[in-house]
Design a protein around this motif. Sequence first.
Motif, PDB file in Angstrom:
ATOM      1  N   LEU A 112       0.837  -1.188   0.000  1.00  0.00           N
ATOM      2  CA  LEU A 112       0.000   0.000   0.000  1.00  0.00           C
ATOM      3  C   LEU A 112       0.878   1.246   0.000  1.00  0.00           C
ATOM      4  N   GLU A 113       0.480   2.224  -0.774  1.00  0.00           N
ATOM      5  CA  GLU A 113       1.255   3.458  -0.930  1.00  0.00           C
ATOM      6  C   GLU A 113       0.282   4.638  -0.885  1.00  0.00           C
ATOM      7  N   PRO A 114       0.112   5.284   0.279  1.00  0.00           N
ATOM      8  CA  PRO A 114      -0.879   6.349   0.418  1.00  0.00           C
ATOM      9  C   PRO A 114      -0.785   7.444  -0.632  1.00  0.00           C
ATOM     10  N   ALA A 115       0.401   7.789  -1.072  1.00  0.00           N
ATOM     11  CA  ALA A 115       0.533   8.884  -2.036  1.00  0.00           C
ATOM     12  C   ALA A 115      -0.217   8.586  -3.327  1.00  0.00           C
ATOM     13  N   THR A 116      -0.243   7.324  -3.731  1.00  0.00           N
ATOM     14  CA  THR A 116      -0.914   6.966  -4.986  1.00  0.00           C
ATOM     15  C   THR A 116      -2.268   6.300  -4.772  1.00  0.00           C
ATOM     16  N   HIS A 117      -2.506   5.748  -3.603  1.00  0.00           N
ATOM     17  CA  HIS A 117      -3.745   5.008  -3.349  1.00  0.00           C
ATOM     18  C   HIS A 117      -4.798   5.819  -2.597  1.00  0.00           C
ATOM     19  N   ARG A 118      -4.461   7.043  -2.200  1.00  0.00           N
ATOM     20  CA  ARG A 118      -5.368   7.825  -1.364  1.00  0.00           C
ATOM     21  C   ARG A 118      -6.707   8.108  -2.049  1.00  0.00           C
ATOM     22  N   ALA A 119      -6.668   8.510  -3.314  1.00  0.00           N
ATOM     23  CA  ALA A 119      -7.912   8.836  -4.014  1.00  0.00           C
ATOM     24  C   ALA A 119      -8.834   7.624  -4.070  1.00  0.00           C
ATOM     25  N   TRP A 120      -8.246   6.450  -4.314  1.00  0.00           N
ATOM     26  CA  TRP A 120      -9.043   5.209  -4.328  1.00  0.00           C
ATOM     27  C   TRP A 120      -9.637   4.956  -2.955  1.00  0.00           C
ATOM     28  N   ALA A 121      -8.819   5.129  -1.902  1.00  0.00           N
ATOM     29  CA  ALA A 121      -9.271   4.843  -0.547  1.00  0.00           C
ATOM     30  C   ALA A 121     -10.432   5.747  -0.140  1.00  0.00           C
ATOM     31  N   VAL A 122     -10.369   7.012  -0.495  1.00  0.00           N
ATOM     32  CA  VAL A 122     -11.452   7.944  -0.174  1.00  0.00           C
ATOM     33  C   VAL A 122     -12.760   7.468  -0.799  1.00  0.00           C
ATOM     34  N   GLU A 123     -12.715   7.011  -2.042  1.00  0.00           N
ATOM     35  CA  GLU A 123     -13.924   6.537  -2.708  1.00  0.00           C
ATOM     36  C   GLU A 123     -14.456   5.266  -2.065  1.00  0.00           C
ATOM     37  N   VAL A 124     -13.565   4.384  -1.623  1.00  0.00           N
ATOM     38  CA  VAL A 124     -13.996   3.158  -0.944  1.00  0.00           C
ATOM     39  C   VAL A 124     -14.724   3.493   0.352  1.00  0.00           C
ATOM     40  N   ILE A 125     -14.174   4.410   1.130  1.00  0.00           N
ATOM     41  CA  ILE A 125     -14.801   4.786   2.397  1.00  0.00           C
ATOM     42  C   ILE A 125     -16.169   5.413   2.157  1.00  0.00           C
ATOM     43  N   GLU A 126     -16.276   6.252   1.141  1.00  0.00           N
ATOM     44  CA  GLU A 126     -17.568   6.869   0.841  1.00  0.00           C
ATOM     45  C   GLU A 126     -18.581   5.824   0.388  1.00  0.00           C
ATOM     46  N   ARG A 127     -18.131   4.888  -0.439  1.00  0.00           N
ATOM     47  CA  ARG A 127     -19.031   3.817  -0.883  1.00  0.00           C
ATOM     48  C   ARG A 127     -19.504   2.985   0.301  1.00  0.00           C
ATOM     49  N   ALA A 128     -18.597   2.730   1.241  1.00  0.00           N
ATOM     50  CA  ALA A 128     -18.963   1.967   2.434  1.00  0.00           C
ATOM     51  C   ALA A 128     -19.969   2.722   3.285  1.00  0.00           C
ATOM     52  N   GLN A 129     -19.828   4.034   3.367  1.00  0.00           N
ATOM     53  CA  GLN A 129     -20.769   4.833   4.143  1.00  0.00           C
ATOM     54  C   GLN A 129     -22.179   4.714   3.579  1.00  0.00           C
ATOM     55  N   ILE A 130     -22.281   4.640   2.283  1.00  0.00           N
ATOM     56  CA  ILE A 130     -23.594   4.609   1.635  1.00  0.00           C
ATOM     57  C   ILE A 130     -24.171   3.197   1.567  1.00  0.00           C
ATOM     58  N   PHE A 131     -23.331   2.215   1.237  1.00  0.00           N
ATOM     59  CA  PHE A 131     -23.848   0.863   0.985  1.00  0.00           C
ATOM     60  C   PHE A 131     -23.474  -0.153   2.058  1.00  0.00           C
ATOM     61  N   GLY A 132     -22.565   0.209   2.960  1.00  0.00           N
ATOM     62  CA  GLY A 132     -22.194  -0.690   4.035  1.00  0.00           C
ATOM     63  C   GLY A 132     -21.004  -1.576   3.703  1.00  0.00           C
ATOM     64  N   VAL A 133     -20.562  -2.325   4.724  1.00  0.00           N
ATOM     65  CA  VAL A 133     -19.421  -3.230   4.623  1.00  0.00           C
ATOM     66  C   VAL A 133     -19.913  -4.652   4.847  1.00  0.00           C
ATOM     67  N   VAL A 134     -19.428  -5.594   4.045  1.00  0.00           N
ATOM     68  CA  VAL A 134     -19.808  -6.998   4.194  1.00  0.00           C
ATOM     69  C   VAL A 134     -18.556  -7.841   4.379  1.00  0.00           C
ATOM     70  N   GLU A 135     -18.706  -8.962   5.038  1.00  0.00           N
ATOM     71  CA  GLU A 135     -17.583  -9.882   5.186  1.00  0.00           C
ATOM     72  C   GLU A 135     -17.144 -10.388   3.816  1.00  0.00           C
ATOM     73  N   ASP A 136     -15.875 -10.621   3.661  1.00  0.00           N
ATOM     74  CA  ASP A 136     -15.349 -11.100   2.393  1.00  0.00           C
ATOM     75  C   ASP A 136     -16.063 -12.380   1.962  1.00  0.00           C
ATOM     76  N   GLY A 137     -16.476 -12.411   0.704  1.00  0.00           N
ATOM     77  CA  GLY A 137     -17.126 -13.598   0.158  1.00  0.00           C
ATOM     78  C   GLY A 137     -18.623 -13.643   0.342  1.00  0.00           C
ATOM     79  N   VAL A 138     -19.178 -12.749   1.172  1.00  0.00           N
ATOM     80  CA  VAL A 138     -20.620 -12.752   1.417  1.00  0.00           C
ATOM     81  C   VAL A 138     -21.325 -11.977   0.310  1.00  0.00           C
ATOM     82  N   GLY A 139     -22.116 -12.681  -0.485  1.00  0.00           N
ATOM     83  CA  GLY A 139     -22.894 -12.029  -1.523  1.00  0.00           C
ATOM     84  C   GLY A 139     -22.082 -11.459  -2.662  1.00  0.00           C
ATOM     85  N   GLN A 140     -20.821 -11.919  -2.795  1.00  0.00           N
ATOM     86  CA  GLN A 140     -19.984 -11.383  -3.863  1.00  0.00           C
ATOM     87  C   GLN A 140     -19.996 -12.302  -5.059  1.00  0.00           C
ATOM     88  N   PHE A 141     -20.028 -11.697  -6.223  1.00  0.00           N
ATOM     89  CA  PHE A 141     -20.031 -12.455  -7.471  1.00  0.00           C
ATOM     90  C   PHE A 141     -18.685 -12.293  -8.160  1.00  0.00           C
TER      91      PHE A 141
END
Length: 340
Positions: A310-339
């Motif tokens: 992991l490299e915050p300088a290059t991965h930060r923009a991605w991480a911000v979007e992941v956190i926002e997506r999680a705020q809206i849609f929630g977090v699930v355990e790995d493998g649960v409901g994933q296709f």
Amino acid sequence: MTLIMFDPAKHTDILNQTDGHISPCASLKHPYALGASLYMPATRHDIWQVVNRSKLETIDSVIVCLEDAVSEADVPMALIQLQSLLKTWAQHLERSEGDRATDFQRPLVFVRPRHPQMLMQLADFEHIELIDGFVLPKVDMLSLSNWRMACQYISADSLLMPTLETAAMFNPLHNQELAVALQEGFDQAVFALRIGGNDLFAALRMRRPHNSSVYDTAIGSLIYQLLGCFVPHGFYLTAPVFEYLDQPTLFMQELTHDVSLGLVGKTVIHPTQIPLVHQAFCVPASVHDEAKAILDSEAKAVFKYNNTMLEPATHRAWAVEVIERAQIFGVVEDGVGQFG
């Protein structure tokens, strides 16, 4: 013009919340809030029931359509129906004694006018300020000036969603010019750019094959081009509609691809598609953990986490979007409901 941007430094409260499915909020919206989007012809009599959630309780956004979904002969009736919807909505708020807190539980609501002249007409509708914004069809360099002029008549608080769906979209040079022009084009915020899949297929004298993801077609290649052109300019793009109800596995595979590309929102044509959209946008716990580690104020410049560099300088923009997506849609355990 204002682009919809999300600054984690300004909204640490959102970064600290990861559970549940949030409702639209006038003070802060992220394009991920579009979620499952339903186009409804303005001629329908049950739009208010969807807006107030007595029908389709989990729909995230509604687009009241006055364009392709309404025949020319039905336009006068559609405009009357829209006025009736706005009046009913306003009366509902009056009965609530002006308490708009309950209004936040509704889906996002947009109106798609037929052309710029109709948008100017809608600007004079009583209570039009109740909607969140407008979807502008068939926006390209040829039509942009007319849309820009029409938008001078609507509130600066309206959110805009120009739609990329004309033959001009197949020209990368045109799109580079359009990306710059859209940055300077409007006083209103551009919430997202909608990819009009069916119109783009029509420009090629095609329709989506029944057994293929859009990414296995020429439009899939175009989506990559549009992402490379518009996202670096700060825009969010929505995923095109999937119109076959008898292909749920293929629908989920396409949704997984949509999410991996950072597309926001997916147009649905039936209530059975809504939970699948929500499922696809949920964030796996391991991905959420990586995003939080990247955004940690004490994170090293480069570090190993979950067997990943992991490299915050290059991965930060991605991480911000992941956190926002999680705020809206929630977090699930790995493998649960994933296709896959």
